[in-house]
Every structure is written in C-alpha cells, then in structure tokens.
Design an enzyme around this catalytic site. Structure first.
Site, PDB file in Angstrom:
ATOM      1  N   TYR A  90      19.443  45.905  -8.623  1.00  0.00           N
ATOM      2  CA  TYR A  90      18.871  44.647  -8.895  1.00  0.00           C
ATOM      3  C   TYR A  90      18.761  43.655  -7.583  1.00  0.00           C
ATOM      4  CZ  TYR A  90      23.840  44.138  -8.746  1.00  0.00           C
ATOM      5  OH  TYR A  90      25.454  44.357  -8.278  1.00  0.00           O
ATOM      6  N   MET A 252      19.180  37.950 -11.745  1.00  0.00           N
ATOM      7  CA  MET A 252      18.055  36.832 -11.405  1.00  0.00           C
ATOM      8  C   MET A 252      17.196  37.511 -10.656  1.00  0.00           C
ATOM      9  SD  MET A 252      20.787  33.839  -9.701  1.00  0.00           S
ATOM     10  CE  MET A 252      21.594  34.991  -8.767  1.00  0.00           C
ATOM     11  N   LEU A 322      25.414  24.655   0.124  1.00  0.00           N
ATOM     12  CA  LEU A 322      24.185  25.059   1.343  1.00  0.00           C
ATOM     13  C   LEU A 322      24.382  26.569   1.864  1.00  0.00           C
ATOM     14  CD1 LEU A 322      24.396  21.836   3.220  1.00  0.00           C
ATOM     15  CD2 LEU A 322      22.829  22.328   1.555  1.00  0.00           C
ATOM     16  N   ASP A 566      15.968 -10.589   4.237  1.00  0.00           N
ATOM     17  CA  ASP A 566      14.996 -11.028   5.089  1.00  0.00           C
ATOM     18  C   ASP A 566      13.730 -10.212   4.893  1.00  0.00           C
ATOM     19  OD1 ASP A 566      13.808 -12.226   7.548  1.00  0.00           O
ATOM     20  OD2 ASP A 566      13.955 -10.385   8.565  1.00  0.00           O
TER      21      ASP A 566
END
Ligand SMILES: Nc1nc2c(ncn2[C@@H]2O[C@H](COP(=O)(O)OP(=O)(O)OP(=O)(O)O)[C@@H](O)[C@H]2O)c(=O)[nH]1
Ligand SMILES: C[S@@+](CC[C@H](N)C(=O)[O-])C[C@H]1O[C@@H](n2cnc3c(N)ncnc32)[C@H](O)[C@@H]1O
Ligand code: SF4
Ligand code: SF4
Length: 600
Positions: A90, A252, A322, A566
């Site tokens: 896989y 996956m 990550l 502002d």
C-alpha cells in the site's frame, strides 16, 4: 489548542445488543475539545489565554504557527529518509521509489536547527518517520539532539521495526519517548506478502523488546480488504494481556501507491468484526484533542485498540501537524501538494526570522481539510467558501477567529507595498496635577505636590511580561470589510499590529512618569468576532529589566485599536474603543492574572 484531556473510560448503556445497534452507538463522535476556539466556554477561553501566555513566555515570545482556521501547530513530523527496507503493497512499488542524491537530504544539523526553530514557535512533539527512519545512520544522535531541544516534550518514532532491536536501548537512552511499530499481519507468510520482505520474526521481537521499555507501544496496522481484514480480531486479542495500542489504519491513496477502491475497508466495517466477537464488551474510550485515533478497548483487556479513519471520517478539524520531508520540504498537509523548500532557504543563509516567515506563510495556506479523493487521485479542496467545513471556517466568513500575524522584518517590505501606511499620531496633552492632602502617599508625587519619578535603580532585574487586551466595536460593514481585507486605506490588521509595536516603544515619551524600557518583545494578535462586529486585540510586551512593561502592553493594545479606528473611519465613525485592560503581568515582585474577565 493545547488543552490536555485525560483519557477516561466511557461505557454506553445499551438497550439492544445486536451488532448493528452496538456499532451504531460506538461510532457516535466522542472527541473532547474537537471544536475550534470559537465554541469554547468562557472558562475554557480563560484557560486557553492562560496557557497561551505561559507558552509565549516559555518560547521567549515566538508566536505559535496558527493557520487561518485557528489550528495551532504543535506537532512536527520529520521524514528522515526516503529509503526503506520493506516494500509494503500500500506504500511503495516493488522496485522502490526514485531516490534523490544524498546531498539533497537534510543533514543532522539542519534537522536540529529546524526542530529548534519550530520548538521556539511552540512545537512540543516531534515524530521521526520516513521511509524507514532507522535506516538513517545518525538516528540516535538526531533523537538525542531533538530530545534535548528546549520546549520539546515528546520525541516519537514510527518504524517498521526490522532493525529496531539493534538501536532500541540507545534510542531510549537518547530520549525517545514514544514508539509506533507497523505490522500488518501476524501470519509470517502474509506479512511477507504485504511487505514484500521476510521480516516477521525480527519485527515481532522488536515489539516485545519495546514493550519492556515503554509503558505503551502502538502498533500500526493498515487494513486491506482481501488481505488482512480477517486478522482484525486477532490483533485485538493481542491487547488482552499486553500493553499495546493497536491502531487499524484505513488505506489511503498516495501519489505512488496503487489505490484501489476494492482494497478499501472502512472503520465501521472493521468495528463490526470486533463487535461480532466481543459484543457489549467493546468500550469506547474518549479521544484526546489532537488524536488521529478513535479509541476503544475490550472490557478487562490490558491494552486498547483504535481506528485511524483518514478516509471515512477525517480528523482535519483538530489537525496540529506539520511535516518536513527528507529533502527538507515543508508540507502543511499530508495530502496537500504544495511544498516549500526549507533546505534551500537554510542553504541560502536565511535567518531564523526569515525561515519563520516562510513557514507561517505556508501555514496560512493550509486548507481546512485534506484533498478530496476521486478515482484514486487526490484533488485539492476548493479555496474560500468551500473551505468551511465541520466548524472550521476561514477568516473570510468566520464568526470568531484569532488572526495571527507573524512578527518579522519582512513585514516592512509587506507594508511598503501597502497603499496607505499611517502611524496614528498620538498627542500628549500637558497635565495639571491637583495637590491633595495625601500627596505623601503617592509614589509619583513628592511632598510639595510636584510630580516625581520612582527611583527603580535598586530593584532587581528580571524578565517581565505583560499582556493587555482591548476591543473596538465596529459597524457590521466595517467588520465585513476588515475580514475581507477590502478597506481602502489598506491592510488594517497588519498596519494596526505594526502601529502597536511602534506605540509600545513610545511609552516613555507619552506617559510622563514612565521609565524608558529596553523592550525585548512586543506582539499583537487579533480576535475578530465578525458576527458581533467586534475586534478584540491582545498585546504582549516583554523586557528584561527592573521595572514592568504593563504600560507598554496597554499602549500597544490601545494604539492598535486607535489605528483600526483611523483606518476605518472613512466608512463610519460609529466605532467605540472599549474594555482595555491588563490581563496578565509577571516578573518583578508580583504576578497578576485576571481571573474573571467578565468582571471587567
Ligand atoms: N490524515 C492524516 N493521517 C495521518 C497524519 N499523520 C499520520 N496519519 C495517519 O496515522 C497513521 C499513523 O501515523 P504515525 O506515524 O503512527 O503517527 P501518529 O498516529 O500521529 O502518532 P501518535 O499520535 O503520536 O501516536 C499514518 O499511517 C497515517 O495513516 C496526518 O497528518 N493526517
Ligand atoms: C509511511 S510509514 C513510515 C514509517 C515506517 N516505515 C513504518 O512503516 O512504520 C508511516 C505509517 O504510514 C502507514 N502507511 C503507509 N502507506 C499508507 C497508506 N497508503 N495508507 C495508510 N497508511 C499508510 C504505514 O503503515 C506506517 O504505519
Ligand atoms: S509503510 Fe513504511 S515500511 Fe512499508 S514501505 Fe512504506 S515506508 Fe517502508
Ligand atoms: S489530512 Fe492534512 S489537514 Fe487533515 S489531518 Fe492530515 S495533515 Fe491535517
């Protein structure tokens, strides 16, 4: 979020106990703190702020890597090599994957530099993976270097276990805290078929050895239909009297593997097989906040098992990951195609600050969830409104989102390109002090009623931190335009952030009796409650000195809010600055943290 929920047992009360009924009950989501910060209770928010402050202090002020969905990235996965001594069906083709030249790989010192940098931004967990990480000759040194990096609490490895026995004692001594071993079959022949190598005995011995060293060892089992699905219950049985956590992984699709829908088996189907055997004995455990696993156990068994359901029920909304590839590319998502080379930046001589900027930019582009898989190919999810998924909403449509803006010199180039950059003008009015009969009690007024500055020369030097918070109530239109970054004067939040830093540096000039302070750090982040048209601002100031930085934090916050005013007043002047207060102060003689913001 770095809330740590303890694992607790949870048993469902059941009326019927057919396999179908039990599976239905057992597959109800049971993830604690899975939602992003916008749904936290006030108490949880306070706790989050407290933890954040602690963290900012701990990391000496480097802001955590938040993405646009408020996900904080505290977990770094580093691939140490592309090579492998197995060829799992896989994962890799039989002939292996094309390898890049050695000099393109990150060196030991480059890996450690990156870990240090990520740790400074709040990453506290590193996992080494690959390819097969134990192939890397300097693995023990790398683990040693990572585990001794300040801020790193956990160093894990995911390995196929083939040569692990050789290294395990040294790895443990070097500070390896977690071990995950992949094993897809308990049958020697099938194992050889799935890995295309004959290594079962060595892997099994490595598992037994690891169990002696670690209180819990995780086993990774990728389950493929018509291959090893009939072993699911056998794997669960291993947990009867072993300290194992067996995780069944859904197959996956990846670029290189041969994903076939026929091979896919979802977690509900696997759970069915287990419930068929154990019925009511299957217990759902609650999941930790950033777990990839849905955890279970069999009543009375020592170990546990779980499912990694990347395909049938993804966990992207709590993603804190990550990854860095072996050749030094940063990948913000396992399934994303975009990569940025940190190796090249390091070798070009980038400073840590420049690297941080590159990383934060990449993180800003992280999608809400992983790519959609069609016909075995992954496609990036669409941007903007389609990114909104399961409570994860991007800044453009969020009801409340913490907008993190990285502090770095590159801001200046960014700002120069922005059309309008206004530093709000602060006017200091001369003040008349009224003298009262209690002047002798006042530290800033002498006995004759004259203003006097406190002499701080005898006070101890310490690291002092202050955090202030404030809010500007906007109109709905302004709120919308800020969120979409379409205000004509320019990028409001960026300008406000820079103004806040400049403001903090001016305190001694603005506030008559304040001492000039050599500031070590000032940062401002925004929490935009778009629905309620409120922009909250949190400013942190730090110095190493003999007097505090509360006024700097409060000024930074106020100037940020004034700048927002502002920048937006051309649209409407119906805005109000409100609730500016000190949230926290530490260093010096006293520490102060506000315990109930609602009282302010
Ligand atoms: N979708 C997704 N799946 C991941 C990710 N990281 C790991 N996985 C899946 O989880 C499986 C196990 O990964 P491991 O390397 O053991 O890491 P882990 O589960 O994050 O490890 P710990 O939680 O620290 O035990 C992998 O085979 C993937 O299927 C990720 O970032 N996204
Ligand atoms: C890529 S491997 C690298 C580390 C090491 N070689 C190993 O096998 O443990 C990390 C994990 O990813 C899993 N994995 C690899 N390809 C996968 C796929 N197509 N679908 C799901 N998991 C996969 C492996 O089983 C392993 O647990
Ligand atoms: S899953 Fe791990 S062991 Fe198997 S081929 Fe991929 S990298 Fe090698
Ligand atoms: S697929 Fe991407 S977003 Fe989802 S959990 Fe994995 S790394 Fe995170």
């Amino acid at each position: 979020m770095s809330c740590r929920a303890g694992k607790k047992l949870f048993q469902w009360s059941r009326v019927k106990s057919s396999t179908e009924e039990i599976v239905k009950q057992l597959t109800v989501p049971l993830r604690e703190h899975a939602e992003p910060i916008l749904t936290l209770t006030p108490e949880q928010k306070r706790e989050a702020v407290r933890l954040k402050i602690q963290e900012i202090e701990h990391t000496k002020g480097q802001p955590p890597f938040f993405d646009m969905f408020m996900r904080e990235h505290t977990y770094l996965r580093i691939s140490l090599t592309e090579k492998c001594n197995f060829r799992c069906l896989y994962c890799m083709p039989a002939e292996g994957v094309p390898l890049k030249p050695k000099d393109k790989m990150l060196s030991n010192s480059e890996v450690l530099r990156l870990v240090k940098l990520f740790a400074a931004h709040g990453v506290d967990k590193v996992r080494l993976t690959g390819g097969e990480p134990t192939i890397r000759k300097d693995i023990v040194h790398i683990v040693e270097g990572i585990s001794s990096t300040p801020g790193i609490k956990e160093v894990g490895i995911t390995t196929n276990g083939l040569v692990l026995q050789r290294f395990l004692p040294q790895l443990r001594d070097a500070g390896l805290t977690k071990i995950n071993i992949s094993i897809d079959s308990l049958d020697r022949e099938k194992f050889a078929k799935m890995t295309r190598r004959d290594g079962f005995d060595k892997v099994w011995k490595a598992i037994e050895l690891a169990r002696g060293y670690y209180p819990k060892v995780k086993l990774n089992v990728v389950v493929l239909k018509h291959q090893n699905e009939n072993e699911v219950v056998d794997f669960v049985n291993l947990t009867k009297d072993r300290n194992l956590d067996v995780r069944f992984i859904e197959f996956m699709p990846f670029g290189g593997n041969e994903f076939k829908n026929d091979n896919f088996i979802g977690y509900r189907e696997m759970l069915n097989l287990i419930v068929d055997k154990y019925g009511d004995g299957v217990i759902r455990l609650s999941d930790s906040p950033n777990d990839t696993t849905k955890a279970y156990k069999i009543d009375g068994f020592q170990g546990q098992f779980g499912f990694i359901t990347s395909m049938s029920d993804h966990f992207c909304n709590t993603c804190n990951r990550l990854r860095i590839t072996a050749d030094g590319n940063l990948k913000v998502c396992l399934h994303g195609n975009s990569e940025v080379s940190l190796r090249d930046r390091i070798r070009c001589g980038d400073s840590d600050e420049q690297l941080s900027e590159v990383i934060q930019k990449a993180v800003n582009n992280k999608k809400a969830r992983h790519a959609v898989f069609r016909n075995g190919r992954s496609e990036e999810p669409a941007k903007s409104s389609n990114d909104s998924y399961r409570g994860l909403t991007p800044v453009t449509s969020a009801s409340s989102i913490l907008v993190h803006l990285p502090s770095s010199s590159l801001y200046h180039s960014h700002l120069h390109s922005s059309r309008h950059f206004f530093i709000s003008q602060i006017r200091c009015f001369s003040t008349t002090y009224s003298v009262s009969s209690i002047t002798h009690l006042l530290t800033h007024v002498d006995n004759n009623g004259n203003a006097k500055q406190v002499d701080v020369s005898q006070k101890d030097t310490s690291t002092r931190t202050a955090v202030a918070r404030g809010t500007i109530i906007l109109t709905a239109e302004i709120s919308r335009q800020i969120s979409e970054n379409t205000i004509k004067k320019g990028d409001v939040l960026t300008v406000a952030k820079i103004a806040s830093i400049l403001g903090a540096k001016q305190v001694a000039n603005l506030i008559p009796l304040c001492h000039p302070i050599r500031l070590d750090f000032v940062d401002t982040v925004f929490n935009h409650d778009i629905e309620n048209s409120k922009l909250h601002c949190i400013s942190t100031a730090r110095c190493s000195g003999n007097t505090g930085v509360e006024m700097e934090a409060l000024t930074a916050c106020t100037i940020a809010l004034l700048t927002v005013y502002d920048m937006c007043k051309a649209i409407s002047q119906k805005m109000m600055l409100t609730n500016i207060y000190l949230v926290h102060k530490s260093g010096g003689k006293t520490t102060y943290t506000i315990d109930n913001e609602n009282q302010i």
